[in-house]
Scaffold this motif. Structure first.
Motif, PDB file in Angstrom:
ATOM      1  N   SER A 204      -7.456   2.769   7.945  1.00  0.00           N
ATOM      2  CA  SER A 204      -8.330   1.623   7.670  1.00  0.00           C
ATOM      3  C   SER A 204      -9.396   1.415   8.730  1.00  0.00           C
ATOM      4  O   SER A 204     -10.466   0.881   8.445  1.00  0.00           O
ATOM      5  CB  SER A 204      -7.496   0.351   7.522  1.00  0.00           C
ATOM      6  OG  SER A 204      -6.623   0.467   6.416  1.00  0.00           O
TER       7      SER A 204
ATOM      8  N   TYR B  68     -11.111   4.526   2.475  1.00  0.00           N
ATOM      9  CA  TYR B  68     -10.089   5.157   1.646  1.00  0.00           C
ATOM     10  C   TYR B  68      -9.616   4.249   0.511  1.00  0.00           C
ATOM     11  O   TYR B  68      -8.591   4.521  -0.115  1.00  0.00           O
ATOM     12  CB  TYR B  68      -8.897   5.567   2.515  1.00  0.00           C
ATOM     13  CG  TYR B  68      -9.319   6.457   3.660  1.00  0.00           C
ATOM     14  CD1 TYR B  68      -9.464   7.825   3.490  1.00  0.00           C
ATOM     15  CD2 TYR B  68      -9.617   5.917   4.909  1.00  0.00           C
ATOM     16  CE1 TYR B  68      -9.871   8.645   4.529  1.00  0.00           C
ATOM     17  CE2 TYR B  68     -10.027   6.725   5.956  1.00  0.00           C
ATOM     18  CZ  TYR B  68     -10.159   8.079   5.760  1.00  0.00           C
ATOM     19  OH  TYR B  68     -10.572   8.882   6.781  1.00  0.00           O
ATOM     20  N   ALA B  69     -10.369   3.186   0.219  1.00  0.00           N
ATOM     21  CA  ALA B  69      -9.976   2.215  -0.806  1.00  0.00           C
ATOM     22  C   ALA B  69      -9.607   2.923  -2.113  1.00  0.00           C
ATOM     23  O   ALA B  69     -10.359   3.762  -2.609  1.00  0.00           O
ATOM     24  CB  ALA B  69     -11.090   1.211  -1.052  1.00  0.00           C
ATOM     25  N   ASN B  70      -8.430   2.590  -2.612  1.00  0.00           N
ATOM     26  CA  ASN B  70      -7.910   3.095  -3.890  1.00  0.00           C
ATOM     27  C   ASN B  70      -7.654   4.600  -3.936  1.00  0.00           C
ATOM     28  O   ASN B  70      -7.326   5.127  -4.994  1.00  0.00           O
ATOM     29  CB  ASN B  70      -8.804   2.677  -5.053  1.00  0.00           C
ATOM     30  CG  ASN B  70      -8.923   1.169  -5.126  1.00  0.00           C
ATOM     31  OD1 ASN B  70      -7.928   0.460  -5.010  1.00  0.00           O
ATOM     32  ND2 ASN B  70     -10.134   0.682  -5.282  1.00  0.00           N
ATOM     33  N   GLU B  71      -7.815   5.303  -2.845  1.00  0.00           N
ATOM     34  CA  GLU B  71      -7.454   6.719  -2.805  1.00  0.00           C
ATOM     35  C   GLU B  71      -5.959   6.818  -2.531  1.00  0.00           C
ATOM     36  O   GLU B  71      -5.407   6.007  -1.793  1.00  0.00           O
ATOM     37  CB  GLU B  71      -8.243   7.458  -1.716  1.00  0.00           C
ATOM     38  CG  GLU B  71      -9.730   7.524  -2.008  1.00  0.00           C
ATOM     39  CD  GLU B  71     -10.519   8.245  -0.913  1.00  0.00           C
ATOM     40  OE1 GLU B  71      -9.904   8.923  -0.066  1.00  0.00           O
ATOM     41  OE2 GLU B  71     -11.750   8.122  -0.920  1.00  0.00           O
TER      42      GLU B  71
ATOM     43  N   GLY C 130      -5.021   3.805  -0.141  1.00  0.00           N
ATOM     44  CA  GLY C 130      -6.025   3.289   0.790  1.00  0.00           C
ATOM     45  C   GLY C 130      -6.276   1.800   0.582  1.00  0.00           C
ATOM     46  O   GLY C 130      -6.342   1.320  -0.548  1.00  0.00           O
ATOM     47  N   ALA C 131      -6.396   1.088   1.686  1.00  0.00           N
ATOM     48  CA  ALA C 131      -6.583  -0.372   1.642  1.00  0.00           C
ATOM     49  C   ALA C 131      -7.962  -0.735   1.099  1.00  0.00           C
ATOM     50  O   ALA C 131      -8.953  -0.041   1.363  1.00  0.00           O
ATOM     51  CB  ALA C 131      -6.410  -0.958   3.041  1.00  0.00           C
ATOM     52  N   PRO C 132      -8.027  -1.839   0.338  1.00  0.00           N
ATOM     53  CA  PRO C 132      -9.327  -2.312  -0.162  1.00  0.00           C
ATOM     54  C   PRO C 132     -10.299  -2.561   0.992  1.00  0.00           C
ATOM     55  O   PRO C 132      -9.896  -2.972   2.079  1.00  0.00           O
ATOM     56  CB  PRO C 132      -8.980  -3.631  -0.862  1.00  0.00           C
ATOM     57  CG  PRO C 132      -7.509  -3.571  -1.122  1.00  0.00           C
ATOM     58  CD  PRO C 132      -6.922  -2.707  -0.043  1.00  0.00           C
ATOM     59  N   GLY C 133     -11.582  -2.278   0.744  1.00  0.00           N
ATOM     60  CA  GLY C 133     -12.607  -2.531   1.758  1.00  0.00           C
ATOM     61  C   GLY C 133     -12.680  -1.490   2.858  1.00  0.00           C
ATOM     62  O   GLY C 133     -13.372  -1.682   3.846  1.00  0.00           O
ATOM     63  N   THR C 134     -11.946  -0.367   2.715  1.00  0.00           N
ATOM     64  CA  THR C 134     -11.991   0.691   3.723  1.00  0.00           C
ATOM     65  C   THR C 134     -12.580   1.956   3.102  1.00  0.00           C
ATOM     66  O   THR C 134     -12.799   2.023   1.892  1.00  0.00           O
ATOM     67  CB  THR C 134     -10.577   1.021   4.260  1.00  0.00           C
ATOM     68  OG1 THR C 134      -9.826   1.686   3.229  1.00  0.00           O
ATOM     69  CG2 THR C 134      -9.851  -0.244   4.708  1.00  0.00           C
TER      70      THR C 134
ATOM     71  N   GLY D 171       0.796  -1.222   0.000  1.00  0.00           N
ATOM     72  CA  GLY D 171       0.000   0.000   0.000  1.00  0.00           C
ATOM     73  C   GLY D 171       0.828   1.271   0.000  1.00  0.00           C
ATOM     74  O   GLY D 171       0.284   2.369   0.122  1.00  0.00           O
TER      75      GLY D 171
END
Length: 160
Positions: free
Chosen positions: A125, A58-61, A52-56, A34
């Motif tokens: 996360s 912030y995902a993909n930010e 940003g971690a997947p499923g949070t 990440g």
């Protein structure tokens, strides 16, 4: 850069240089998931992309951290801030300052840039809402460009 446009920094000690070279080599072999270190020729100031971690929330930010190392790193904590625009988070001010105890009172020389990054990603996360700290406007107004290390932080919320 003139002395009026940037705060003066003391050069890294031999111990700090050796430690950072070792950390950078380890990072290049095994970067924390990440994060991406932006390669520069300045060992004393790192810029790191945070994804940003997947499923949070912030995902993909993607955000940027700036890590500045003091002369006596690792005996003294680095200054770590988000380069604005900082993520909306209850512990991250709009000027990029981060309220996280390991960056200040709970710093240990055993910590590394990787462990700091993992702690910040964990903090992001675990957030359940995207919002600024309640005192964001007052803090930023009174900060006047000071280092977050000059702030007397009050660590009272371990939920996010």
């Amino acid at each position: 850069m003139t002395s009026s446009s940037a705060p003066s920094r003391k050069a890294l000690s031999k111990i700090a240089c050796n430690r950072l070279q070792k950390e950078l080599a380890e990072w290049q072999l095994n970067p924390p998931s990440g994060f991406k270190h932006r390669v520069t020729d300045n060992l004393q100031k790192w810029v790191i992309d945070v994804i940003g971690a997947p499923g949070t929330l912030y995902a993909n930010e993607t955000y940027q951290l700036q890590v500045e190392f003091p002369e006596h790193y690792p005996m003294e904590a680095p200054q770590v801030i988000f380069v604005p625009p900082a993520p909306m988070h209850p512990h991250i001010y709009s000027n990029g300052h981060i309220c996280l105890d390991i960056l200040y009172d709970s710093w240990s020389p055993a910590m590394t840039v990787s462990s700091i990054c993992i702690s910040i990603l964990s903090m992001l996360s675990s957030a359940t809402v995207k919002q600024r700290p309640a005192d964001n406007d007052r803090y930023v107004k009174n900060c006047h460009g000071r280092s977050p290390k000059e702030t007397r932080w009050w660590f009272h919320d371990d939920k996010v």
